[in-house]
Structure formats: structure tokens, C-alpha cells
Design a protein around this motif. Structure first.
Motif, PDB file in Angstrom:
ATOM      1  N   ALA A 140      19.943 -12.212  -1.674  1.00 32.77           N
ATOM      2  CA  ALA A 140      19.089 -12.988  -0.781  1.00 32.77           C
ATOM      3  C   ALA A 140      19.924 -13.733   0.264  1.00 32.77           C
ATOM      4  CB  ALA A 140      18.263 -13.992  -1.579  1.00 32.77           C
ATOM      5  N   VAL A 141      19.358 -13.896   1.442  1.00 33.04           N
ATOM      6  CA  VAL A 141      19.901 -14.823   2.428  1.00 33.04           C
ATOM      7  C   VAL A 141      18.898 -15.953   2.591  1.00 33.04           C
ATOM      8  CG1 VAL A 141      21.273 -13.081   3.611  1.00 33.04           C
ATOM      9  CG2 VAL A 141      18.944 -13.540   4.395  1.00 33.04           C
ATOM     10  N   GLN A 142      19.375 -17.092   3.056  1.00 37.20           N
ATOM     11  CA  GLN A 142      18.526 -18.281   3.113  1.00 37.20           C
ATOM     12  C   GLN A 142      17.855 -18.477   4.475  1.00 37.20           C
ATOM     13  OE1 GLN A 142      21.597 -18.384   1.098  1.00 37.20           O
ATOM     14  NE2 GLN A 142      19.947 -17.882  -0.327  1.00 37.20           N
ATOM     15  N   THR A 143      18.315 -17.752   5.477  1.00 37.63           N
ATOM     16  CA  THR A 143      17.671 -17.791   6.790  1.00 37.63           C
ATOM     17  C   THR A 143      18.197 -16.632   7.614  1.00 37.63           C
ATOM     18  OG1 THR A 143      17.097 -19.267   8.647  1.00 37.63           O
ATOM     19  CG2 THR A 143      19.383 -19.283   7.928  1.00 37.63           C
ATOM     20  N   GLY A 144      17.477 -16.281   8.691  1.00 35.23           N
ATOM     21  CA  GLY A 144      17.887 -15.166   9.533  1.00 35.23           C
ATOM     22  C   GLY A 144      17.575 -15.429  10.993  1.00 35.23           C
ATOM     23  N   LEU A 145      18.330 -14.745  11.881  1.00 34.20           N
ATOM     24  CA  LEU A 145      18.118 -14.852  13.320  1.00 34.20           C
ATOM     25  C   LEU A 145      18.311 -13.472  13.925  1.00 34.20           C
ATOM     26  CD1 LEU A 145      19.456 -17.724  15.584  1.00 34.20           C
ATOM     27  CD2 LEU A 145      19.182 -15.394  16.414  1.00 34.20           C
ATOM     28  N   ALA A 146      17.257 -12.949  14.543  1.00 31.47           N
ATOM     29  CA  ALA A 146      17.260 -11.569  15.040  1.00 31.47           C
ATOM     30  C   ALA A 146      16.968 -11.522  16.535  1.00 31.47           C
ATOM     31  CB  ALA A 146      16.221 -10.734  14.279  1.00 31.47           C
ATOM     32  N   PHE A 147      17.705 -10.653  17.231  1.00 28.75           N
ATOM     33  CA  PHE A 147      17.485 -10.433  18.653  1.00 28.75           C
ATOM     34  C   PHE A 147      16.770  -9.100  18.858  1.00 28.75           C
ATOM     35  CE2 PHE A 147      21.207 -13.141  18.390  1.00 28.75           C
ATOM     36  CZ  PHE A 147      21.095 -14.011  19.455  1.00 28.75           C
ATOM     37  N   TYR A 148      15.666  -9.118  19.571  1.00 32.84           N
ATOM     38  CA  TYR A 148      14.918  -7.951  20.084  1.00 32.84           C
ATOM     39  C   TYR A 148      14.943  -6.743  19.150  1.00 32.84           C
ATOM     40  CZ  TYR A 148      19.659  -7.890  22.196  1.00 32.84           C
ATOM     41  OH  TYR A 148      21.010  -7.998  22.424  1.00 32.84           O
ATOM     42  N   SER A 149      14.332  -6.913  17.996  1.00 30.71           N
ATOM     43  CA  SER A 149      14.389  -5.874  16.975  1.00 30.71           C
ATOM     44  C   SER A 149      13.039  -5.189  16.786  1.00 30.71           C
ATOM     45  CB  SER A 149      14.854  -6.474  15.650  1.00 30.71           C
ATOM     46  OG  SER A 149      14.053  -7.578  15.306  1.00 30.71           O
ATOM     47  N   PRO A 150      13.049  -3.927  16.377  1.00 36.19           N
ATOM     48  CA  PRO A 150      11.803  -3.241  16.027  1.00 36.19           C
ATOM     49  C   PRO A 150      11.258  -3.754  14.702  1.00 36.19           C
ATOM     50  CG  PRO A 150      13.685  -1.803  15.637  1.00 36.19           C
ATOM     51  CD  PRO A 150      14.226  -3.056  16.264  1.00 36.19           C
ATOM     52  N   THR A 151       9.946  -3.823  14.595  1.00 35.75           N
ATOM     53  CA  THR A 151       9.319  -4.352  13.378  1.00 35.75           C
ATOM     54  C   THR A 151       8.242  -3.435  12.824  1.00 35.75           C
ATOM     55  OG1 THR A 151       7.603  -5.605  14.559  1.00 35.75           O
ATOM     56  CG2 THR A 151       9.723  -6.705  14.227  1.00 35.75           C
ATOM     57  N   ASP A 152       7.659  -2.576  13.668  1.00 41.08           N
ATOM     58  CA  ASP A 152       6.593  -1.657  13.243  1.00 41.08           C
ATOM     59  C   ASP A 152       6.738  -0.385  14.073  1.00 41.08           C
ATOM     60  OD1 ASP A 152       4.296  -0.290  12.565  1.00 41.08           O
ATOM     61  OD2 ASP A 152       3.010  -2.064  12.597  1.00 41.08           O
ATOM     62  N   PHE A 153       7.494   0.578  13.538  1.00 43.88           N
ATOM     63  CA  PHE A 153       7.890   1.753  14.309  1.00 43.88           C
ATOM     64  C   PHE A 153       6.709   2.518  14.917  1.00 43.88           C
ATOM     65  CE2 PHE A 153      11.972   2.446  11.548  1.00 43.88           C
ATOM     66  CZ  PHE A 153      12.493   1.264  12.046  1.00 43.88           C
ATOM     67  N   LEU A 154       5.629   2.640  14.182  1.00 43.79           N
ATOM     68  CA  LEU A 154       4.535   3.495  14.629  1.00 43.79           C
ATOM     69  C   LEU A 154       3.791   2.934  15.837  1.00 43.79           C
ATOM     70  CD1 LEU A 154       3.027   4.779  11.265  1.00 43.79           C
ATOM     71  CD2 LEU A 154       4.774   5.822  12.708  1.00 43.79           C
ATOM     72  N   GLN A 155       3.990   1.663  16.138  1.00 41.72           N
ATOM     73  CA  GLN A 155       3.311   1.065  17.287  1.00 41.72           C
ATOM     74  C   GLN A 155       4.202   0.932  18.515  1.00 41.72           C
ATOM     75  OE1 GLN A 155       0.344  -1.987  16.730  1.00 41.72           O
ATOM     76  NE2 GLN A 155       0.843  -2.161  14.553  1.00 41.72           N
ATOM     77  N   MET A 156       5.420   1.413  18.435  1.00 34.90           N
ATOM     78  CA  MET A 156       6.372   1.184  19.523  1.00 34.90           C
ATOM     79  C   MET A 156       5.977   1.923  20.801  1.00 34.90           C
ATOM     80  SD  MET A 156       9.984   1.069  17.420  1.00 34.90           S
ATOM     81  CE  MET A 156      10.994   0.447  18.769  1.00 34.90           C
ATOM     82  N   ASN A 157       5.603   3.191  20.690  1.00 31.22           N
ATOM     83  CA  ASN A 157       5.235   3.930  21.905  1.00 31.22           C
ATOM     84  C   ASN A 157       4.057   3.289  22.617  1.00 31.22           C
ATOM     85  OD1 ASN A 157       7.253   5.827  21.799  1.00 31.22           O
ATOM     86  ND2 ASN A 157       5.874   7.595  21.829  1.00 31.22           N
ATOM     87  N   ASN A 162       8.432   8.344  19.139  1.00 31.77           N
ATOM     88  CA  ASN A 162       7.800   9.330  18.257  1.00 31.77           C
ATOM     89  C   ASN A 162       8.534  10.664  18.237  1.00 31.77           C
ATOM     90  OD1 ASN A 162       5.794   7.482  17.667  1.00 31.77           O
ATOM     91  ND2 ASN A 162       4.371   8.277  19.200  1.00 31.77           N
ATOM     92  N   SER A 163       9.517  10.834  19.114  1.00 30.87           N
ATOM     93  CA  SER A 163      10.266  12.091  19.166  1.00 30.87           C
ATOM     94  C   SER A 163      10.973  12.351  17.841  1.00 30.87           C
ATOM     95  CB  SER A 163      11.297  12.026  20.287  1.00 30.87           C
ATOM     96  OG  SER A 163      12.252  13.064  20.161  1.00 30.87           O
ATOM     97  N   GLY A 165      14.403  10.136   8.792  1.00 26.85           N
ATOM     98  CA  GLY A 165      14.625  11.511   8.353  1.00 26.85           C
ATOM     99  C   GLY A 165      13.471  12.426   8.643  1.00 26.85           C
ATOM    100  N   CYS A 166      12.527  11.987   9.484  1.00 32.07           N
ATOM    101  CA  CYS A 166      11.382  12.802   9.885  1.00 32.07           C
ATOM    102  C   CYS A 166      10.785  12.195  11.148  1.00 32.07           C
ATOM    103  CB  CYS A 166      10.319  12.861   8.782  1.00 32.07           C
ATOM    104  SG  CYS A 166       9.826  11.225   8.167  1.00 32.07           S
ATOM    105  N   ALA A 167      10.067  13.005  11.919  1.00 29.97           N
ATOM    106  CA  ALA A 167       9.372  12.456  13.077  1.00 29.97           C
ATOM    107  C   ALA A 167       8.395  11.394  12.577  1.00 29.97           C
ATOM    108  CB  ALA A 167       8.639  13.566  13.828  1.00 29.97           C
ATOM    109  N   ILE A 168       8.519  10.172  13.067  1.00 25.09           N
ATOM    110  CA  ILE A 168       7.875   9.041  12.396  1.00 25.09           C
ATOM    111  C   ILE A 168       6.359   9.177  12.276  1.00 25.09           C
ATOM    112  CG2 ILE A 168       9.718   7.402  12.865  1.00 25.09           C
ATOM    113  CD1 ILE A 168       8.072   6.318  15.193  1.00 25.09           C
ATOM    114  N   GLN A 169       5.693   9.798  13.241  1.00 23.66           N
ATOM    115  CA  GLN A 169       4.241   9.917  13.145  1.00 23.66           C
ATOM    116  C   GLN A 169       3.805  10.929  12.092  1.00 23.66           C
ATOM    117  OE1 GLN A 169       2.111   7.952  14.460  1.00 23.66           O
ATOM    118  NE2 GLN A 169       3.294   6.875  16.027  1.00 23.66           N
ATOM    119  N   THR A 170       4.753  11.767  11.611  1.00 24.70           N
ATOM    120  CA  THR A 170       4.417  12.769  10.593  1.00 24.70           C
ATOM    121  C   THR A 170       4.646  12.264   9.170  1.00 24.70           C
ATOM    122  OG1 THR A 170       6.632  13.787  10.498  1.00 24.70           O
ATOM    123  CG2 THR A 170       5.123  14.553  12.239  1.00 24.70           C
TER     124      THR A 170
END
Length: 441
Positions: free
Chosen positions: A179-196, A208-209, A219-224
Motif C-alpha cells: 500500500a501507499v498512503q497517498t498518490g499524485l498523478a499527471f494526465y493519466s488514462p482512467t477508463d480506456f474504453l471511453q478515450m476515443n 481502439n486500434s 494484449g487485445c484490441a481494447i473494444q474486443t
């Protein structure tokens, strides 16, 4: 990223740009004391042999209080590099001077292993660091993580999945908390299927490519393969018990849509978690953009705590001092303090009384107060704290029963000391490394 071709079809060029983003830190760090640097520590055997994905570098500050809080860094590369510890030297240039130890951690690339290998790796690194905390004078209860782009994704996965047994893996050291006790993230993906669907109107990467960074990670085209993708989405691990998380995103991000952080913030708020989201208009995908002083005051900050959200325009600015403030709060070290000091003097000796007030908004759990005598004062005994002295330097640690100082609360301790000549008040008191405002006792 200032020069680019806005077409998702030239995927190879975009991948090259992505691979460089996480290590292009544009900083103006303060001068720092010489740190001890320990490079290429193997936190697990190399997989495959000769690769770099199971290495870490440690940057230990010279001086300061111990044990030290630890900031773990991972540079983004669209999961295409096994050298994510690269770039940690620039982070250490900032945070070693603030009393933090810094660890740059590498994990396997998506070409070497698909998800969840990268999460297994970072958790193995955290376990190794915690298991060896005493050796390097690290505080095992104060681990934070920071990263950008895919490194931000790894930060969010580490922060939000503490205790998720299916993501622990068996890499390296086991039987220790990851476990970590706190985090700080810059411009990260959070829900791959909604990115396009969230790409900018002018275009963006085709996530989606079959050869997109996200598809190569899974390891697979994400929408599949939505079931596999769901396990890699940080948003799906949010709950009310998560550590506090700060994240930043530029509204003009061409590579990872700004909407990804909006989704995460809304999920944390709905789950009654703790988060700070800073949204920066006009900023693209890179630290130089989201931290550009020319944009200070234009950002909007969204904070959610205990199921209640607030919105602030123009503050706080995305600076290293702001990041330190957030991390210190998440690690329960205190963000601001006040000290009152009083003495009762007799010939050759005196009794000192110190009252520490937590003027921040987060609790302090375990504290160390430090000061320097301006004369030849020497502490002989103390109560409600363990007080030690080396030369003119004094260190007072909590006595256990008074370790927690709640927001707007205070605690006191006292001591007896000898002196000759004058008995002037110390110029400054620090609490867990931060200067406290002095008030009359």
C-alpha cells in the motif's frame, strides 16, 4: 509537446512521442544538498534476463529528520519502456531538499509482459522498499507515489488497489504491504474504453486500434475484450477507503483526453473518497504545459472530502510547493503549524514548555519537532516527548500517547536544561521538517 502531426493514423510517430513524454521533465529545482544515490537495485530478478524492468534507484537526502518519507516516481512511456526510473533524478532534485527520499522504479514494458504484470511489478517494488525501510532510514508508514501519463496510471493503480489480492502477484518480496498512503498523478488514462469518445474535436490517438498503447498493454484490441480492460481501469477500484489522490490534467491534452480525469474525479466524489483535481485550460500532454507559470491563475481545482465537493478558480497553482503540501497532508505529516514557547528561569538552568498547534486541515500522525539553540543551552531531562541533542541541534519526538495532533488541535511537552550567559529563544521551530509560526507563550 509543442510540435506534432494531428493524425492518429501515423501511429508510429505518436508512439515515439509518447515514449519521450514521461522523461522530459522541465524543472527549475532549488539547489539541493548532496544526496546519496544508489543505482540499479534489483527488487526482483530480471524478466526477461538482461532487462531493466525490475530495477530501482534510491535518492537519499543528506541530513534532515529520519526516518524519511518516501516518494516513488515512475516516468510514463505509453507502457513502451522498461526504464521508468529514468527521470527520478529531477524529482529528487526537488524533493530531497524537502526531506523526502525518492525512489525511481522501473517495471516491465508491454512488449515484455501484458497487464497485470506492470501492477505486479510496482507492488513488488513497494514491498521491497518497505521490507528494507530500516536499512535506508525510510518511514514504512509514509510512502507516496507520483508519475505522469502511463506513470500516472501506474500511480493511480498503486494508490487505489491497496489490499486487492488479485493484483499483488508473486514477483520479488512477498508478505509485506504494497500500500501507499497517498498518490499524485499527471494526465493519466482512467477508463480506456471511453478515450476515443473523449478525444479533442481536432483528432487524437486511436486508442481502439489493435496497436494502440492501451491495446498493447492489455494484449487485445481494447473494444474486443472489455472484461480484461475493466481490470486495468483505475476508475473501477475507487472506494471510500482509498488514500487521498491528487491529479492534474490539461484541457488541450491531445494524447490522453482531459475527460479521463473528469471521470475519475466524479467517481471518487460519488464514492465519498478524498481527491484534488486541478484542470488547466490550454495545457497539452506534458509537465511543462500543466506547470507553465503563464497559466497560473487560470486553473480550476475540484476538491472532494467526505462526500462533499468544492470548486475553486485560480488556486492552488500547480507547483512543486503545492505538490509537497498535498503529499505531506496525505502522509499525515502536517502542512502548517504554530509553536508557542515559554521558559521559567533560575540560576544556571530553566524549564522550557513547547506547545505545537496543527493549523492545517489534515491530522498529524507521529511528529518530530526540531530547533537549534542560539547559545549553549543543554537539555537534561524531558516529559511528554523524547528529546535528544547533538551540539546545538535539538530533536523532540512524540511520546506515543500524544502522537496524533488533529486539525486545529495542539499538544505540549516540556524539558529542563542548563545554560550560561543569555538564554535566547530559538529562531525557528520545525515540525516534521516544516517551519512553524512562532507565537508568544
Amino acid at each position: 509537446m509543442h510540435a506534432r502531426k494531428r493524425t492518429a493514423s501515423i501511429l508510429g510517430m505518436v508512439m515515439t512521442m509518447l515514449a519521450t513524454l514521461g522523461v522530459s521533465l522541465v524543472l527549475s529545482p532549488p539547489a539541493r544538498a548532496a544526496a546519496q544515490v544508489i543505482s540499479d537495485i534489483a527488487y526482483a530478478p530480471a524478466q526477461p534476463a538482461g532487462s531493466r524492468g525490475h530495477l530501482l534507484d534510491l535518492y537519499l537526502p543528506a541530513g534532515g529528520i529520519t526516518p524519511r518519507p518516501l516518494l516513488i516516481w515512475h516516468s510514463g512511456s505509453a507502457w513502451s519502456s522498461d526504464d521508468g526510473k529514468n527521470g527520478a533524478d529531477a524529482i529528487a532534485a526537488v524533493f530531497n531538499a524537502k526531506g523526502f527520499a525518492v525512489a525511481g522504479v522501473s517495471v516491465r514494458s508491454s512488449a515484455q509482459a501484458v497487464f497485470p504484470a506492470q501492477v505486479h511489478d510496482v507492488k513488488a517494488a513497494i514491498r521491497w522498499l518497505r521490507a528494507n525501510a530500516a536499512t535506508y532510514q525510510l518511514d514504512p508508514n509514509r510512502f507516496a507515489m507520483m508519475g505522469d501519463s502511463s506513470g500516472g496510471w501506474l500511480t493511480e493503480m498503486a494508490t487505489l488497489t491497496g489490499g486487492v489480492a488479485s493484483l499483488e502477484g508473486t514477483v520479488g518480496t512477498t508478505g509485506v504491504s504494497s500500500a501507499v498512503q497517498t498518490g499524485l498523478a499527471f494526465y493519466s488514462p482512467t477508463d480506456f474504453l471511453q478515450m476515443n469518445a473523449q478525444n479533442l474535436p481536432g483528432g487524437g490517438l486511436d486508442h481502439n486500434s489493435p496497436v494502440s498503447p492501451e491495446s498493447l498493454l492489455i494484449g487485445c484490441a481494447i473494444q474486443t475484450c472489455p472484461d480484461k480492460v475493466a481490470l486495468a481501469n483505475p476508475i473501477n477500484y475507487v472506494d471510500a477507503n482509498d488514500p487521498p489522490l491528487m491529479f492534474l490534467h490539461g484541457q488541450a491534452d491531445f494524447l490522453v483526453p482531459h475527460g479521463q480525469s473528469v471521470l475519475l474525479y466524479n467517481k471518487i466524489k460519488a464514492s465519498c473518497g478524498n481527491a484534488l483535481f486541478i484542470s488547466i485550460p490550454g495545457a497539452d500532454h506534458g509537465k511543462s504545459d500543466v506547470m507553465d507559470p503563464a497559466r497560473f491563475g487560470t486553473q480550476t481545482s475540484y476538491t472532494t472530502t467526505n462526500c462533499y465537493g468544492t470548486t475553486q478558480a485560480g488556486t492552488p497553482n500547480p507547483t512543486w510547493d503545492t505538490f509537497e503540501w498535498f503529499l505531506r497532508g496525505g502522509l499525515k505529516m502536517g502542512t502548517s503549524c504554530q509553536v508557542s514557547y515559554a521558559t521559567t528561569t533560575w540560576s544556571g538552568g530553566f524549564t522550557g514548555s513547547v506547545t505545537i498547534r496543527n493549523t492545517g486541515t489534515t491530522p498529524i500522525d507521529r511528529w518530530v519537532a526540531t530547533w537549534t539553540w542560539p547559545g549553549n543551552q543543554q537539555v537534561t531531562t524531558a516529559w511528554n516527548a523524547t528529546v535528544t541533542q547533538s551540539g546545538a541541534q535539538v530533536t523532540a519526538r512524540d511520546a506515543g500517547h500524544n502522537a496524533v495532533i488533529g486539525a486545529s488541535s495542539s499538544t505540549s511537552f516540556g524539558f529542563e536544561a542548563t545554560y550560561s550567559g543569555t538564554n535566547a529563544t530559538p529562531a525557528e521551530f520545525r515540525l516534521n521538517g516544516i517551519p512553524c509560526t512562532k507565537v508568544s507563550g
